[in-house]
Design a protein around this motif. Structure first.
Motif, PDB file in Angstrom:
ATOM      1  N   ASN A  52      39.191  31.219  28.717  1.00 31.98           N
ATOM      2  CA  ASN A  52      39.640  30.931  30.124  1.00 31.98           C
ATOM      3  C   ASN A  52      39.660  31.598  31.286  1.00 31.98           C
ATOM      4  O   ASN A  52      39.549  31.442  32.101  1.00 31.98           O
ATOM      5  N   GLU A  53      40.269  33.036  31.001  1.00 35.49           N
ATOM      6  CA  GLU A  53      40.054  34.267  31.896  1.00 35.49           C
ATOM      7  C   GLU A  53      38.675  34.324  32.480  1.00 35.49           C
ATOM      8  O   GLU A  53      38.670  33.841  33.827  1.00 35.49           O
ATOM      9  N   LYS A  54      37.885  33.817  31.998  1.00 38.63           N
ATOM     10  CA  LYS A  54      35.984  34.645  32.890  1.00 38.63           C
ATOM     11  C   LYS A  54      36.316  32.717  33.641  1.00 38.63           C
ATOM     12  O   LYS A  54      35.428  32.601  34.538  1.00 38.63           O
ATOM     13  N   SER A  55      36.715  31.400  33.187  1.00 38.68           N
ATOM     14  CA  SER A  55      36.396  30.378  33.651  1.00 38.68           C
ATOM     15  C   SER A  55      37.104  30.560  34.807  1.00 38.68           C
ATOM     16  O   SER A  55      36.285  30.028  35.946  1.00 38.68           O
ATOM     17  N   ASP A  56      38.211  30.766  35.065  1.00 38.65           N
ATOM     18  CA  ASP A  56      39.541  31.231  35.923  1.00 38.65           C
ATOM     19  C   ASP A  56      38.231  31.983  36.972  1.00 38.65           C
ATOM     20  O   ASP A  56      38.409  31.562  38.342  1.00 38.65           O
ATOM     21  N   GLN A  57      37.779  33.066  36.601  1.00 42.14           N
ATOM     22  CA  GLN A  57      37.164  33.834  37.499  1.00 42.14           C
ATOM     23  C   GLN A  57      35.911  33.079  38.012  1.00 42.14           C
ATOM     24  O   GLN A  57      35.394  33.702  39.488  1.00 42.14           O
ATOM     25  N   ASP A  58      35.270  32.285  37.347  1.00 39.67           N
ATOM     26  CA  ASP A  58      33.630  32.299  38.087  1.00 39.67           C
ATOM     27  C   ASP A  58      33.942  30.980  38.852  1.00 39.67           C
ATOM     28  O   ASP A  58      32.947  30.133  39.390  1.00 39.67           O
ATOM     29  N   ILE A  59      35.776  30.266  39.373  1.00 35.89           N
ATOM     30  CA  ILE A  59      36.083  29.058  39.539  1.00 35.89           C
ATOM     31  C   ILE A  59      36.356  29.350  41.153  1.00 35.89           C
ATOM     32  O   ILE A  59      36.886  30.685  41.579  1.00 35.89           O
ATOM     33  N   PRO A  60      36.138  29.462  42.703  1.00 35.12           N
ATOM     34  CA  PRO A  60      36.023  29.574  43.681  1.00 35.12           C
ATOM     35  C   PRO A  60      37.516  28.823  44.167  1.00 35.12           C
ATOM     36  O   PRO A  60      37.796  28.149  43.672  1.00 35.12           O
ATOM     37  N   PRO A  61      38.083  29.879  45.176  1.00 34.97           N
ATOM     38  CA  PRO A  61      39.424  29.454  45.539  1.00 34.97           C
ATOM     39  C   PRO A  61      39.737  28.344  45.821  1.00 34.97           C
ATOM     40  O   PRO A  61      38.638  27.660  46.751  1.00 34.97           O
ATOM     41  N   ASP A  62      40.753  27.404  45.700  1.00 37.87           N
ATOM     42  CA  ASP A  62      41.195  26.271  46.616  1.00 37.87           C
ATOM     43  C   ASP A  62      41.082  26.523  48.547  1.00 37.87           C
ATOM     44  O   ASP A  62      40.208  25.323  49.075  1.00 37.87           O
ATOM     45  N   ARG A  63      41.314  27.205  48.601  1.00 35.51           N
ATOM     46  CA  ARG A  63      40.792  27.604  49.995  1.00 35.51           C
ATOM     47  C   ARG A  63      40.029  28.944  50.718  1.00 35.51           C
ATOM     48  O   ARG A  63      40.876  30.151  49.711  1.00 35.51           O
ATOM     49  N   LEU A  64      39.587  28.928  51.748  1.00 39.22           N
ATOM     50  CA  LEU A  64      38.567  30.424  51.513  1.00 39.22           C
ATOM     51  C   LEU A  64      38.413  30.101  52.716  1.00 39.22           C
ATOM     52  O   LEU A  64      37.651  28.667  53.727  1.00 39.22           O
ATOM     53  N   ALA A  65      38.380  31.366  53.849  1.00 38.83           N
ATOM     54  CA  ALA A  65      37.799  31.073  54.995  1.00 38.83           C
ATOM     55  C   ALA A  65      36.315  32.635  55.726  1.00 38.83           C
ATOM     56  O   ALA A  65      37.102  33.579  54.291  1.00 38.83           O
ATOM     57  N   ILE A  66      35.424  32.425  56.356  1.00 38.35           N
ATOM     58  CA  ILE A  66      34.571  33.557  56.427  1.00 38.35           C
ATOM     59  C   ILE A  66      35.169  34.586  57.540  1.00 38.35           C
ATOM     60  O   ILE A  66      34.767  35.722  57.481  1.00 38.35           O
ATOM     61  N   ASN A  67      36.303  34.100  57.982  1.00 41.33           N
ATOM     62  CA  ASN A  67      37.635  34.644  59.385  1.00 41.33           C
ATOM     63  C   ASN A  67      37.601  36.364  58.880  1.00 41.33           C
ATOM     64  O   ASN A  67      38.931  35.687  57.739  1.00 41.33           O
ATOM     65  N   PRO A  68      37.342  37.223  58.980  1.00 45.54           N
ATOM     66  CA  PRO A  68      38.394  38.541  58.445  1.00 45.54           C
ATOM     67  C   PRO A  68      40.155  38.534  59.022  1.00 45.54           C
ATOM     68  O   PRO A  68      40.695  39.008  58.056  1.00 45.54           O
ATOM     69  N   ARG A  69      40.073  37.736  60.372  1.00 51.45           N
ATOM     70  CA  ARG A  69      41.833  37.602  60.767  1.00 51.45           C
ATOM     71  C   ARG A  69      42.391  36.835  59.933  1.00 51.45           C
ATOM     72  O   ARG A  69      43.741  36.442  60.368  1.00 51.45           O
ATOM     73  N   SER A  70      41.416  35.661  59.310  1.00 50.54           N
ATOM     74  CA  SER A  70      42.304  34.827  58.822  1.00 50.54           C
ATOM     75  C   SER A  70      43.342  34.881  57.487  1.00 50.54           C
ATOM     76  O   SER A  70      42.849  36.084  56.875  1.00 50.54           O
ATOM     77  N   PRO A  71      44.578  34.836  57.452  1.00 43.72           N
ATOM     78  CA  PRO A  71      45.075  34.342  55.818  1.00 43.72           C
ATOM     79  C   PRO A  71      44.274  33.682  54.739  1.00 43.72           C
ATOM     80  O   PRO A  71      44.391  34.717  52.962  1.00 43.72           O
ATOM     81  N   HIS A  72      43.458  33.515  54.672  1.00 43.79           N
ATOM     82  CA  HIS A  72      42.409  33.639  53.352  1.00 43.79           C
ATOM     83  C   HIS A  72      41.637  33.839  53.836  1.00 43.79           C
ATOM     84  O   HIS A  72      40.942  33.264  52.885  1.00 43.79           O
ATOM     85  N   PHE A  73      40.913  35.038  54.136  1.00 40.13           N
ATOM     86  CA  PHE A  73      40.261  35.066  53.795  1.00 40.13           C
ATOM     87  C   PHE A  73      39.474  36.225  52.793  1.00 40.13           C
ATOM     88  O   PHE A  73      40.594  36.714  52.209  1.00 40.13           O
ATOM     89  N   GLY A  74      38.251  36.258  52.317  1.00 43.25           N
ATOM     90  CA  GLY A  74      37.620  36.496  51.048  1.00 43.25           C
ATOM     91  C   GLY A  74      36.692  37.220  50.949  1.00 43.25           C
ATOM     92  O   GLY A  74      35.771  36.399  50.472  1.00 43.25           O
ATOM     93  N   GLY A  75      36.788  38.458  51.286  1.00 37.31           N
ATOM     94  CA  GLY A  75      36.172  39.189  51.697  1.00 37.31           C
ATOM     95  C   GLY A  75      35.442  39.335  50.007  1.00 37.31           C
ATOM     96  O   GLY A  75      33.499  39.467  50.307  1.00 37.31           O
ATOM     97  N   ASP A  76      35.178  39.967  49.009  1.00 34.55           N
ATOM     98  CA  ASP A  76      34.397  39.372  47.735  1.00 34.55           C
ATOM     99  C   ASP A  76      33.971  38.646  47.302  1.00 34.55           C
ATOM    100  O   ASP A  76      33.015  39.108  46.789  1.00 34.55           O
ATOM    101  N   LEU A  77      34.896  37.809  47.629  1.00 34.09           N
ATOM    102  CA  LEU A  77      34.385  36.273  46.897  1.00 34.09           C
ATOM    103  C   LEU A  77      32.648  35.871  47.685  1.00 34.09           C
ATOM    104  O   LEU A  77      32.361  35.590  47.198  1.00 34.09           O
ATOM    105  N   LEU A  78      32.899  36.100  48.783  1.00 30.62           N
ATOM    106  CA  LEU A  78      31.992  36.027  49.843  1.00 30.62           C
ATOM    107  C   LEU A  78      31.074  36.810  49.749  1.00 30.62           C
ATOM    108  O   LEU A  78      30.250  36.413  49.727  1.00 30.62           O
TER     109      LEU A  78
END
Length: 104
Positions: free
Chosen positions: A11-37
């Motif tokens: 279950n932990e592995k599958s949770d890590q394999d699903i991207p977050p509900d919200r994500l942005a590519i702009n580093p100034r955004s509070p939803h920025f996900g550098g490692d995920l991108l």
């Protein structure tokens, strides 16, 4: 007992394999996900695979894309918010990757 631990690890592995509900590519955004991108995010919007998404929200059903080459007064690209069905997955997991959808 060992079955419970292996099930929890799955279950932990599958949770890590699903991207977050919200994500942005702009580093100034509070939803920025550098490692995920760095893993690569695949997006289906209205049943079509898109490569020009700046930000998305699966649960709210929208994506933001650039409005041509238009810039705002601070030099950032002007974004348009489009509504529709959104699916997201990690591209590094291949074609059978688990997808984040509104029902999931």
């Amino acid at each position: 007992m060992t079955d419970d631990k292996s099930e929890m690890a799955t279950n932990e592995k599958s949770d890590q394999d699903i991207p977050p509900d919200r994500l942005a590519i702009n580093p100034r955004s509070p939803h920025f996900g550098g490692d995920l991108l760095s893993r690569g995010i695949g997006i289906n919007f209205r049943g079509t695979r898109k490569h020009n998404i700046e930000e998305y929200s699966v649960s709210e059903g929208w994506v933001k894309v650039q409005a041509g080459k238009t810039m705002d007064r601070k030099g950032n690209p002007l974004l348009i918010k489009l509504n529709g069905e959104v699916e997201a997955w990690f591209e590094d997991l291949g074609d059978d990757a688990p997808k984040m959808t509104k029902g999931a």
